[in-house]
Design an enzyme around this catalytic site. Structure first.
Site, mmCIF file in Angstrom:
data_model
loop_
_atom_site.group_PDB
_atom_site.id
_atom_site.type_symbol
_atom_site.label_atom_id
_atom_site.label_comp_id
_atom_site.label_asym_id
_atom_site.label_seq_id
_atom_site.Cartn_x
_atom_site.Cartn_y
_atom_site.Cartn_z
ATOM 1 N N GLU A 277 -9.472 -5.343 -7.746
ATOM 2 C CA GLU A 277 -8.840 -4.090 -8.169
ATOM 3 C C GLU A 277 -7.489 -4.497 -8.696
ATOM 4 O O GLU A 277 -6.548 -4.688 -7.947
ATOM 5 C CB GLU A 277 -8.748 -3.132 -6.981
ATOM 6 C CG GLU A 277 -8.532 -1.707 -7.419
ATOM 7 C CD GLU A 277 -7.076 -1.418 -7.765
ATOM 8 O OE1 GLU A 277 -6.649 -1.763 -8.904
ATOM 9 O OE2 GLU A 277 -6.387 -0.868 -6.906
ATOM 10 N N ASP B 203 -4.641 -13.389 -1.852
ATOM 11 C CA ASP B 203 -3.520 -12.507 -2.155
ATOM 12 C C ASP B 203 -2.218 -13.266 -1.950
ATOM 13 O O ASP B 203 -2.086 -14.050 -1.011
ATOM 14 C CB ASP B 203 -3.545 -11.255 -1.270
ATOM 15 C CG ASP B 203 -2.848 -10.071 -1.931
ATOM 16 O OD1 ASP B 203 -3.529 -9.061 -2.205
ATOM 17 O OD2 ASP B 203 -1.636 -10.162 -2.189
ATOM 18 N N ASP C 85 -6.696 6.710 -2.178
ATOM 19 C CA ASP C 85 -7.178 7.133 -3.488
ATOM 20 C C ASP C 85 -8.703 7.011 -3.445
ATOM 21 O O ASP C 85 -9.278 5.940 -3.635
ATOM 22 C CB ASP C 85 -6.584 6.224 -4.573
ATOM 23 C CG ASP C 85 -7.017 6.639 -5.981
ATOM 24 O OD1 ASP C 85 -8.057 7.323 -6.125
ATOM 25 O OD2 ASP C 85 -6.327 6.262 -6.933
ATOM 26 N N HIS D 105 -0.424 0.102 -0.184
ATOM 27 C CA HIS D 105 -1.803 -0.104 0.279
ATOM 28 C C HIS D 105 -2.390 1.200 0.828
ATOM 29 O O HIS D 105 -3.555 1.508 0.597
ATOM 30 C CB HIS D 105 -1.851 -1.222 1.320
ATOM 31 C CG HIS D 105 -1.481 -2.548 0.754
ATOM 32 N ND1 HIS D 105 -2.340 -3.275 -0.036
ATOM 33 C CD2 HIS D 105 -0.337 -3.254 0.807
ATOM 34 C CE1 HIS D 105 -1.737 -4.385 -0.428
ATOM 35 N NE2 HIS D 105 -0.520 -4.395 0.078
ATOM 36 N N HIS E 227 -4.146 7.663 -8.006
ATOM 37 C CA HIS E 227 -2.735 7.275 -7.860
ATOM 38 C C HIS E 227 -2.185 6.671 -9.153
ATOM 39 O O HIS E 227 -0.976 6.493 -9.278
ATOM 40 C CB HIS E 227 -2.557 6.303 -6.683
ATOM 41 C CG HIS E 227 -2.990 4.906 -6.963
ATOM 42 N ND1 HIS E 227 -4.323 4.539 -7.029
ATOM 43 C CD2 HIS E 227 -2.289 3.782 -7.228
ATOM 44 C CE1 HIS E 227 -4.397 3.248 -7.302
ATOM 45 N NE2 HIS E 227 -3.187 2.765 -7.422
ATOM 46 N N GLY F 283 -6.738 -10.701 -5.325
ATOM 47 C CA GLY F 283 -5.721 -9.713 -4.920
ATOM 48 C C GLY F 283 -6.287 -8.797 -3.856
ATOM 49 O O GLY F 283 -6.360 -7.587 -4.030
ATOM 50 N N ARG G 171 -10.734 5.835 -6.599
ATOM 51 C CA ARG G 171 -10.671 4.374 -6.702
ATOM 52 C C ARG G 171 -11.573 3.703 -5.674
ATOM 53 O O ARG G 171 -12.477 2.934 -6.005
ATOM 54 C CB ARG G 171 -9.226 3.925 -6.490
ATOM 55 C CG ARG G 171 -9.038 2.447 -6.180
ATOM 56 C CD ARG G 171 -7.666 2.224 -5.548
ATOM 57 N NE ARG G 171 -7.403 0.823 -5.245
ATOM 58 C CZ ARG G 171 -7.712 0.245 -4.078
ATOM 59 N NH1 ARG G 171 -8.320 0.913 -3.124
ATOM 60 N NH2 ARG G 171 -7.419 -1.033 -3.893
ATOM 61 N N GLU H 241 2.151 -4.134 -14.774
ATOM 62 C CA GLU H 241 2.115 -4.871 -13.505
ATOM 63 C C GLU H 241 0.680 -5.095 -13.039
ATOM 64 O O GLU H 241 0.389 -5.121 -11.847
ATOM 65 C CB GLU H 241 2.932 -4.157 -12.422
ATOM 66 C CG GLU H 241 4.414 -4.180 -12.724
ATOM 67 C CD GLU H 241 5.315 -3.912 -11.540
ATOM 68 O OE1 GLU H 241 4.827 -3.337 -10.557
ATOM 69 O OE2 GLU H 241 6.504 -4.288 -11.603
ATOM 70 N N GLU I 159 -3.653 -19.125 -9.266
ATOM 71 C CA GLU I 159 -3.502 -20.299 -10.111
ATOM 72 C C GLU I 159 -3.390 -21.582 -9.278
ATOM 73 O O GLU I 159 -3.766 -22.667 -9.736
ATOM 74 C CB GLU I 159 -2.244 -20.163 -10.991
ATOM 75 C CG GLU I 159 -2.342 -19.122 -12.100
ATOM 76 C CD GLU I 159 -2.137 -17.668 -11.636
ATOM 77 O OE1 GLU I 159 -2.073 -17.429 -10.403
ATOM 78 O OE2 GLU I 159 -2.062 -16.788 -12.491
#
Lengths: 334, 334
Positions: free
Chosen positions: B123, B79, B30, B24, B272, B57, B33, B132, B108
């Site tokens: 993100e 998350d 970053d 994190h 990153h 997320g 980003r 991933e 889900e």
């Protein structure tokens, strides 16, 4: 590894076996580490000739092969990891399969085909020497297998401590959380502080004379000695500010004809162990010659013995407030 | 987290919750980003005002807080990770608890207290865009919750490919295994080759004109589109040798008043995500203007859908042998 209809199991094995390979590549490319082992073994053929050798945590088998080349009668290499499959191929490709037997398993469970070994070689060291280290496994191997008068490579380990000026990086690691794109993330500061930082530190950051915190003699150390509480006293070389403590370790192979040592400190060549920084909650202003008196305790955590709880308590005379200040922080390496 | 006799559970929680925090910190720091998201949200208050927003997320909650500051009526941040506990503290410390609801769970499985949302922010990108990545989770959220005409931030992603000269580093990563302190480790070369390397590459290493390999439109892409096989043709800018292919991705927020893009390519500022290198078994000699024709296929691995199997096949005219050469390699990111 799951076998499947596409017959991909062996391919999968190959892929999987490389997945965690980065650490072996990093260790092999650490020339300070690997050359210290290489020289201590290869330069001391008189110690290895016709001897039975046990390599604890053999990885890709590099130390086992050094020992074989040094004339060992037979080498047993033990590792828990799947890397042993690769190690077998490597040993075979180097024509050493007759001289080296590789066994996958836990040292505690493995039954060697010999009662005793003459020499134990092992590269067991972790960050801060003891974090995720295999030292306890080496001690199991020593107590079970090492013949009376047998040798251990390496046989000495010393942890050093000093205090450093590190305003800029401390700000980047800890101060950063005060303002994250305009938001207050300061709840993470206390957490960030308690996490020791494994990184390389410039030798010019070192403010106090380094001192040895604890020595381990591999012939006599017991598992319970790995939980310890040691005092230290650090004296400032110059007027400066202190933002944290710095620890590293030295390793010795003292039974060699010419004893071989290497250090992972900031004054020497890079190793993959780097150094370990423990940031202090306050910035400490020290005058040249002034002292910080403290203690460092280290113990495996209750929840996970591979993690370490490291407490550093210290006191110093604050030149600005003209008072003695005391602080204590418990860090966790996990 | 195990409660224990020492009453250390809350302390343990704190420590454990920082343990995996490095990722994190890296993402927040970053700036390419995080500032791209910040600007796309903060500069477009007209899109966010009084809207219901879903952050897929959400991590530490930074995007949720941007959306709240941009005037969102309410933001739901989801998350799976324990980081949600820290995120709740951070959101509270910034006085945004009334505006932001954070929920720990799988997208889900989570039941939002609203039927539809106006905007999805996420993100989700991984190395090579898809390694991933959480894109499939974003698609689940889109299909279940996004209102007709709703917006997605970001909404475009493109993977680029080119070929690079990289003799020195290829030697360090692949050639190294030929001679490891005098031993033959070449059995590891094939494994090392099949492992894509995530690293930054100097823009001067780029030999061929980069081309877009595949575009994803977040409004229409389906999960099955993430398994693909695409042709490419690369033309040499100069006479040089090729040691591998290089891939990266660009991201777009095209519904902004002024569309915002960022790239993770070698021609731009560090992110990153770096770039991804796929070394070729042979070194390819290319003349200026010559072409490599190839294809790249990408699919989740059978054993672990979070891993990727990436096959690159290509042919080129070898100027020295005056023959057309063909090669194909399957790489695995794991």
């Amino acid at each position: 590894m799951t076998d499947n209809a596409n017959g991909m199991s062996s391919k999968d094995y190959y892929f999987d076996s490389y997945a965690h390979f980065g650490i072996h590549e990093e260790m092999l490319k650490d020339e300070v580490r690997t050359n210290s082992y290489r020289l201590s073994i290869i330069q001391n053929k008189h110690l290895f000739k016709d001897k039975i050798v046990l390599d604890v945590g053999c990885g890709t088998g590099i130390l086992s092969m050094f020992a074989a080349k040094a004339g060992a009668k037979h080498v047993y290499g033990i590792d828990m990891s799947n890397i042993i499959g690769q190690a077998k191929t490597i040993v075979k490709d180097n024509g050493l399969s007759d001289q080296i037997t590789l066994i996958q398993g836990k040292m505690e469970d493995v039954e060697l085909p010999v009662d005793k070994v003459d020499i134990i070689i092992s590269e067991w060291m972790g960050y801060f020497l003891l974090y995720e280290s295999m030292l306890d496994t080496v001690l199991v191997a020593r107590d079970k297998y090492l013949a009376p008068g047998g040798l251990i490579f390496p046989d000495k380990a010393t942890i050093y401590i000093t205090a450093i000026e590190d305003a800029e990086y401390r700000e980047e690691k800890i101060g950063f959380w005060d303002n994250v794109y305009g938001f207050n993330y300061s709840s993470l500061k206390a957490l960030a502080l308690k996490e020791p930082l494994v990184d390389t530190v410039d030798v010019n950051s070192v403010v106090t004379e380094p001192v040895a915190l604890i020595d381990f003699d591999l012939y006599t150390v017991k598992k319970e000695d790995l939980t310890f509480d040691r005092p230290f006293e650090l004296q400032a070389r110059r007027n400066d500010f202190i933002h944290g403590f710095l620890a590293w370790f030295d390793i010795g192979f003292t039974c060699c004809h010419k004893p071989i040592y290497f250090t992972t400190g900031p004054h020497a060549k890079y190793t993959h162990w780097k150094q370990t920084v423990f940031y202090t909650p306050s910035t400490i202003a020290l005058e040249q010659g002034a002292k910080i008196a403290g203690h460092l305790s280290c113990a495996p955590t209750v929840a996970n013995p591979r993690d370490l709880d490291i407490t550093i308590g210290y006191e110093y005379f604050d030149v600005h407030s003209q008072q003695t200040s005391k602080e204590e922080v418990t860090y966790r390496m996990n």
